[in-house]
Design an enzyme around this catalytic site. Structure first.
Site, PDB file in Angstrom:
ATOM      1  CG  ASP A  90      -3.853   4.983  -3.251  1.00 34.04           C
ATOM      2  OD1 ASP A  90      -2.937   4.488  -2.572  1.00 34.04           O
ATOM      3  OD2 ASP A  90      -5.062   4.815  -2.987  1.00 34.04           O
ATOM      4  CG  ASP A 103      -1.922   1.128   1.224  1.00 33.97           C
ATOM      5  OD1 ASP A 103      -2.180   1.688   0.142  1.00 33.97           O
ATOM      6  OD2 ASP A 103      -2.459   1.447   2.292  1.00 33.97           O
TER       7      ASP A 103
END
Ligand SMILES: *[C@@H]1O[C@H](CO)[C@@H](O)[C@H](O)[C@H]1NC(C)=O
Ligand SMILES: *[C@@H]1O[C@H](CO)[C@@H](O)[C@H](O)[C@H]1NC(C)=O
Ligand SMILES: *[C@@H]1O[C@H](CO)[C@@H](O)[C@H](O)[C@H]1NC(C)=O
Length: 461
Positions: free
Chosen positions: A341, A144
């Site tokens: 992201d 992440d």
């Protein structure tokens, strides 16, 4: 055939208005390559052998035949997209409230559920396997770039652990584990922290209600067999619950000081890169360091927002569809800002930008039968009976470079009769734009925090 005529007309007019820009502004792809038929994992052999380099971790989609995790409860595409919207809502809320928050989360008094930021995990994520402890045990963790603290579920799970694939990490079985003390400056770096006895507590609550709380600790992290990071600071989670599937935890690759990237600045120079595979039936890679970065990478400046130091901000200036630059005022992008992201699935654009993109895309696709919307995706096609599909190439213009998306970065495939444009619009023009993981597929994305650039090139995955 009438449709076909229209289509040629669109092409022709694009070509006339933009002759110098786009020779081949359409791309034709076999339908099969968008939709792999069999459910087996194929990882390119040449990739395994030649690199990208020997610091490569294999990166796989969490759901599918390449995942090391049990595939008992695979969510539907509607569920994945709705969880994706939760993540985006949480990021937007976090950014909108950041300037008057400034690390003002309350202290942790125990292993209670903390109030702090973490983007929800959703289910559209990618998994890598890392080793922890001495001797090292392997754990599948979510990768992440939208959060910082790395954490793994830990025995004795004082309050509760959710069920995971591998045996839960037991610090008492490792010779290199140590707790971080409350008085340590490392404890101070956490957004949400507390003390239990003299041991530092960490906590993260994600926007969907998922959370992890436990001891902030140091341990040897093994990325590849040749690469160990002693005294890596991570959360040893003793109270965890949420949408993590069967993953053992999370690898935090954000930009803030607690992230893996910041902790290994001396070793890897703040550089990592990855290639997200086109589908869940193939594998990608995650690399650390700059030892063998390919040369065909074009860079754009990495921007910083001191209120949200975790995120990788880029300067998105425009978008082209089929070689034609959309007429969108640059202030539409600059007012909202844009991040890249790894955990957001679908790229979110400011409303005006999305609507221009959708119009241009629909105009270039009039020869195909439309299909119903799929959750947040409102531009879908029925490709039943087609052996190949021609679609307009979509490119992002970022400060200093242009990035052509791969075909896998344009479409979100539910089934042959429902293949959707993989973009969505934000509802508020001031909400942050997000370049999501579908659009990054098959690109080599390079992050260089020291030089403050992000690069894009063709990926070898
Ligand atoms: C990693 O790559 C470098 C440069 O190619 C090589 O010298 C080194 O032996 C490799 N290490 C391993 C463990 O394969
Ligand atoms: C951990 O993973 C590495 C790399 O995939 C593998 O070589 C090693 O055997 C694994 N170790 C254990 C204990 O399963
Ligand atoms: C870390 O702290 C916990 C809680 O105080 C304690 O149970 C454990 O023994 C400590 N571990 C080490 C290695 O000091």
């Amino acid at each position: 055939m009438a449709c076909h005529g229209n289509f040629l007309f669109v092409l022709l007019s694009l070509h006339l208005t933009l002759a110098p820009l786009a020779r081949s502004s359409m791309h034709t792809v076999d339908l099969d390559s968008l939709m792999p038929a069999d459910n087996t994992c194929s990882s390119p052999e040449d990739l395994k052998e030649s690199g990208p380099d020997n610091l490569s971790l294999q990166l796989v989609h969490r759901h599918g035949p390449c995942s090391p995790l049990d595939q008992e409860e695979i969510p539907t595409h509607e569920q994945i997209l709705s969880q994706d919207q939760s993540r985006v809502d949480s990021i937007h809320h976090h950014v909108a409230t950041a300037s008057n928050r400034r690390k003002a989360y309350g202290p942790l008094n125990s292993l209670e559920i903390p109030a702090s930021y973490g983007a929800p995990m959703g289910t559209g994520n990618y998994i890598v396997s890392v080793g922890l402890g001495t001797p090292a045990k392997n754990f599948s963790v979510v990768f992440d770039t939208g959060s910082d603290v790395t954490w793994i579920q830990c025995k004795p799970c004082v309050t509760a652990c959710y069920s995971q694939q591998e045996p839960i990490f037991d610090p008492t079985q490792s010779s290199t584990y140590s707790n971080i003390s409350c008085s340590s400056s490392y404890c101070d770096q956490l957004d949400t922290k507390g003390c239990s006895g003299s041991s530092c507590l960490y906590g993260v609550q994600y926007g969907d209600g998922s959370y992890t709380v436990g001891f902030y600790a140091q341990e040897t992290l093994t990325l590849t067999s040749s690469d160990m990071i002693p005294n890596f600071r991570f959360g040893c989670g003793e109270n965890n619950d949420g949408l993590f599937g069967k993953a053992a935890g999370l690898l935090g690759l954000g930009r803030d000081q607690t992230s893996l990237v910041s902790q290994t600045l001396g070793k890897y120079g703040g550089v990592f890169s990855y290639c997200l595979p086109a589908t869940s039936t193939s594998t990608g890679y995650l690399n650390f360091g700059s030892s063998s970065l390919p040369t065909n990478v074009k860079y754009t400046p990495l921007l910083t927002n001191s209120d949200t130091p975790t995120f990788y901000y880029l300067n998105l200036l425009g978008i082209s569809v089929g070689g034609k630059q959309l007429s969108i005022s640059p202030t539409v992008f600059s007012n909202a800002g844009t991040i890249i992201d790894s955990g957001t699935v679908i790229t979110r654009l400011p409303p005006d930008a999305y609507s221009a993109l959708r119009t241009a895309f629909r105009q270039a696709m009039t020869r195909y039968k439309t299909a119903p919307a799929l959750s947040i995706l409102d531009t879908c096609y029925d490709f039943t009976g087609q052996s190949s599909v021609s679609y307009p190439i979509i490119s992002f213009f970022l400060s200093g470079t242009k990035v052509d998306l791969d075909e896998a970065g344009v479409f979100y495939v539910n089934k042959p009769s429902q293949v959707c444009l993989a973009f969505a619009g934000n509802s508020d023009p001031s909400d942050l734009g997000i370049i999501g993981n579908v659009q990054q597929r098959k690109l080599n994305v390079v992050y260089d925090v020291s030089r403050k650039v992000v690069g894009f090139g063709p990926g070898t995955c």
